[in-house]
Enzyme design. Sequence first.
Site, PDB file in Angstrom:
ATOM      1  CB  THR A   1      -0.921   0.020   1.235  1.00 19.04           C
ATOM      2  OG1 THR A   1      -1.825  -1.085   1.157  1.00 19.04           O
ATOM      3  CG2 THR A   1      -1.719   1.315   1.308  1.00 19.04           C
TER       4      THR A   1
ATOM      5  CG  ASP B   1      -4.315  -1.081  -9.901  1.00 21.39           C
ATOM      6  OD1 ASP B   1      -5.456  -1.249 -10.387  1.00 21.39           O
ATOM      7  OD2 ASP B   1      -3.462  -1.990  -9.869  1.00 21.39           O
TER       8      ASP B   1
END
Length: 276
Positions: A15, A130
Amino acid sequence: MSSLVLAIDIRNTRTRLGLAVDGDLAAQWSVGTDAGYTPDEAVASVAAFFDAVTRGLATMEPGAVLDGAALPLRAPLADGAIVASVFPALTEVWVEAARRLTGTRPLTVGPGLKSGLKMDFADPASVGADRVAEMVAAKSAWGAPVLVVDLGTATTFELLDREGSFKGGIIAPGMGLGAAALAQGAAQLPAVGLRAPRTLLGRTTEAAMRSGIVMGEVARIDGLIDMIWAEAGYTTPVVLTGRGAEAIAALMAHEAVVDQSLGLRGLVELYGLNRS
């Protein structure tokens, strides 16, 4: 007073946290993605990130000017936040953490969020958050057409065509998955580190595995670039991001730019497009 925005990019393995100042990414931080994370732990990770920025220990973007002493010492730590997640079990964990940190619910990348991209794709809602962020940043930096290759848990390709439309992509197992599959599926094969071999033909089992995994990835990327260009009918700039991108780019036959801030910059741009 400067405007501070927190960007949170939740991937399967890592992350990434980014801090933007007045619309420009200034610093970034990375923590492991843990399915057991709680909002308290997520808040603590961001607090550690801000502390690292203050102490000059975080990764700073080239040319970024950020006075660590000017960062807030208590909540709200930023004026707003944006979250992109490909790990559904952790999405609300980080959303709740971002709400505590900023005093407002963060933006989340998904249906309904403006991206400025045309999605020439059968099911636009299924495109990973993403990948959307990376395409937004790539288009801003290199225009269109452009091809983005992300080396993560999966190796992904995204093509923006000459009109700036997402034409589609490719998703393949990443190098880490390949190495793990070999070690788990073949009783006599060990786990190996992902680094380039000294010679293509390995003279030990470990060296032969590294050749297959690393050089196999290089050959796959080079080959797929040619196939994508042939199908599109034109060539494009190639942008690599993700774990080991620098090493892979150095081994490729095609010229590629490495940009490890691509996803976070894309999130900052998405925040700017949607903050109203």
